[in-house]
Motif scaffolding. Sequence first.
Motif, PDB file in Angstrom:
ATOM      1  N   TYR A  29     -15.882   2.786  12.593  1.00  0.00           N
ATOM      2  CA  TYR A  29     -15.517   1.381  12.779  1.00  0.00           C
ATOM      3  C   TYR A  29     -14.388   1.078  11.800  1.00  0.00           C
ATOM      4  O   TYR A  29     -14.499   1.365  10.594  1.00  0.00           O
ATOM      5  CB  TYR A  29     -16.711   0.476  12.501  1.00  0.00           C
ATOM      6  CG  TYR A  29     -16.406  -0.995  12.657  1.00  0.00           C
ATOM      7  CD1 TYR A  29     -16.196  -1.550  13.916  1.00  0.00           C
ATOM      8  CD2 TYR A  29     -16.308  -1.834  11.548  1.00  0.00           C
ATOM      9  CE1 TYR A  29     -15.909  -2.907  14.063  1.00  0.00           C
ATOM     10  CE2 TYR A  29     -16.026  -3.188  11.688  1.00  0.00           C
ATOM     11  CZ  TYR A  29     -15.822  -3.713  12.947  1.00  0.00           C
ATOM     12  OH  TYR A  29     -15.536  -5.045  13.090  1.00  0.00           O
ATOM     13  N   VAL A  30     -13.285   0.513  12.312  1.00  0.00           N
ATOM     14  CA  VAL A  30     -12.098   0.252  11.494  1.00  0.00           C
ATOM     15  C   VAL A  30     -11.691  -1.202  11.664  1.00  0.00           C
ATOM     16  O   VAL A  30     -11.603  -1.708  12.790  1.00  0.00           O
ATOM     17  CB  VAL A  30     -10.914   1.158  11.900  1.00  0.00           C
ATOM     18  CG1 VAL A  30      -9.740   0.943  10.947  1.00  0.00           C
ATOM     19  CG2 VAL A  30     -11.320   2.622  11.921  1.00  0.00           C
ATOM     20  N   VAL A  31     -11.399  -1.867  10.538  1.00  0.00           N
ATOM     21  CA  VAL A  31     -10.939  -3.244  10.596  1.00  0.00           C
ATOM     22  C   VAL A  31      -9.986  -3.479   9.427  1.00  0.00           C
ATOM     23  O   VAL A  31     -10.187  -2.956   8.324  1.00  0.00           O
ATOM     24  CB  VAL A  31     -12.124  -4.241  10.556  1.00  0.00           C
ATOM     25  CG1 VAL A  31     -12.959  -4.083   9.301  1.00  0.00           C
ATOM     26  CG2 VAL A  31     -11.653  -5.665  10.741  1.00  0.00           C
ATOM     27  N   GLY A  32      -8.924  -4.239   9.679  1.00  0.00           N
ATOM     28  CA  GLY A  32      -7.951  -4.536   8.640  1.00  0.00           C
ATOM     29  C   GLY A  32      -6.624  -3.856   8.892  1.00  0.00           C
ATOM     30  O   GLY A  32      -6.525  -2.930   9.697  1.00  0.00           O
ATOM     31  N   ASP A  33      -5.583  -4.332   8.181  1.00  0.00           N
ATOM     32  CA  ASP A  33      -4.242  -3.806   8.428  1.00  0.00           C
ATOM     33  C   ASP A  33      -3.477  -3.492   7.150  1.00  0.00           C
ATOM     34  O   ASP A  33      -2.254  -3.425   7.156  1.00  0.00           O
ATOM     35  CB  ASP A  33      -3.436  -4.781   9.289  1.00  0.00           C
ATOM     36  CG  ASP A  33      -3.334  -6.172   8.673  1.00  0.00           C
ATOM     37  OD1 ASP A  33      -3.763  -6.339   7.509  1.00  0.00           O
ATOM     38  OD2 ASP A  33      -2.813  -7.071   9.352  1.00  0.00           O
ATOM     39  N   SER A  34      -4.176  -3.312   6.042  1.00  0.00           N
ATOM     40  CA  SER A  34      -3.490  -2.941   4.811  1.00  0.00           C
ATOM     41  C   SER A  34      -2.968  -1.514   4.914  1.00  0.00           C
ATOM     42  O   SER A  34      -3.653  -0.619   5.425  1.00  0.00           O
ATOM     43  CB  SER A  34      -4.430  -3.044   3.604  1.00  0.00           C
ATOM     44  OG  SER A  34      -3.795  -2.560   2.438  1.00  0.00           O
ATOM     45  N   GLU A  35      -1.760  -1.298   4.421  1.00  0.00           N
ATOM     46  CA  GLU A  35      -1.180   0.041   4.398  1.00  0.00           C
ATOM     47  C   GLU A  35      -1.337   0.706   3.033  1.00  0.00           C
ATOM     48  O   GLU A  35      -0.986   1.874   2.876  1.00  0.00           O
ATOM     49  CB  GLU A  35       0.296  -0.032   4.775  1.00  0.00           C
ATOM     50  CG  GLU A  35       0.536  -0.528   6.196  1.00  0.00           C
ATOM     51  CD  GLU A  35       1.999  -0.566   6.561  1.00  0.00           C
ATOM     52  OE1 GLU A  35       2.852  -0.346   5.653  1.00  0.00           O
ATOM     53  OE2 GLU A  35       2.317  -0.820   7.738  1.00  0.00           O
ATOM     54  N   LYS A  36      -1.880  -0.034   2.051  1.00  0.00           N
ATOM     55  CA  LYS A  36      -1.987   0.497   0.697  1.00  0.00           C
ATOM     56  C   LYS A  36      -3.417   0.663   0.201  1.00  0.00           C
ATOM     57  O   LYS A  36      -3.682   1.519  -0.632  1.00  0.00           O
ATOM     58  CB  LYS A  36      -1.229  -0.425  -0.274  1.00  0.00           C
ATOM     59  CG  LYS A  36       0.273  -0.462  -0.049  1.00  0.00           C
ATOM     60  CD  LYS A  36       0.943  -1.329  -1.108  1.00  0.00           C
ATOM     61  CE  LYS A  36       2.460  -1.328  -0.933  1.00  0.00           C
ATOM     62  NZ  LYS A  36       3.128  -2.152  -1.978  1.00  0.00           N
ATOM     63  N   VAL A  37      -4.319  -0.181   0.699  1.00  0.00           N
ATOM     64  CA  VAL A  37      -5.681  -0.230   0.162  1.00  0.00           C
ATOM     65  C   VAL A  37      -6.701   0.058   1.254  1.00  0.00           C
ATOM     66  O   VAL A  37      -6.647  -0.547   2.332  1.00  0.00           O
ATOM     67  CB  VAL A  37      -5.963  -1.607  -0.464  1.00  0.00           C
ATOM     68  CG1 VAL A  37      -7.415  -1.713  -0.912  1.00  0.00           C
ATOM     69  CG2 VAL A  37      -5.030  -1.865  -1.639  1.00  0.00           C
ATOM     70  N   ALA A  38      -7.609   0.970   0.985  1.00  0.00           N
ATOM     71  CA  ALA A  38      -8.685   1.290   1.928  1.00  0.00           C
ATOM     72  C   ALA A  38     -10.031   1.175   1.238  1.00  0.00           C
ATOM     73  O   ALA A  38     -10.162   1.466   0.041  1.00  0.00           O
ATOM     74  CB  ALA A  38      -8.523   2.697   2.492  1.00  0.00           C
TER      75      ALA A  38
END
Length: 250
Positions: A29-38
Amino acid sequence: MVTECCISGFQWEGTPTGKEGKIADNDTYVVGDSEKVAILVIADLFGWTFTNTRLLCDAYAAETPATVYMPDFFGGQVVDSAIIANTNRWNEFDLAAWSKRNAKDVRWPEILAVAKSLRGKYDKVGVIGYCYGGWSGFKLGGTDQDGLVDCISTAHPTWLTKAEIDTIGVPVQICAPEIDAAFTPELKAYANEVIPTKGVPYDYQYFHGVEHAFATRGNLEDEKERRAMVRAKRAQVGWMREWLCGEEGW
């Protein structure tokens, strides 16, 4: 017979906003659009499809902000969440068999692979683990992992050992309910004695009057449980923001 703390609780209303994908060959399950923080969320035995935990992932993604991943670490097995509210069905769940299929040595290689995949894509990686995710979060944050993740947070950890506590090497937060057969008073005391000697930031959040699984399966109609769940969520968001975003996140 399955123990009550492992499977009791409440299912919340709501529609998760993320999507299903893959990471390191695990359904996720994936949600969010940050390119720097996971943020890697490691679920309790209700797994990656459980509505409650997906809703929490949505909150972490929006409030940190981060891209949040909650993989399937249970080999495709999905526990029917409808049994939570039906005590007559608890015997349908074989906890001993589930524990054998998902033993530490069985699942650790794929948990590690997912964390390495995230580290290869993001500048900062945090871990939030519930129940089963407690021991695995500590292992990912161990000194032998050479900073694979930047911080961890766990609520009502299960299977956590003193040896795993001993090796913590990153900022660590624990959300501990008063009543918990898994994270016992002895383990609570040990964590609070040992972790402050490890030279890492430590945040211990104690939740009076609530039980194991309150953070993922608390009764939102009960004011005490609802406030504890909300407080835990806010604490975990704050911890992730502090160590993944720093001053840029405020």
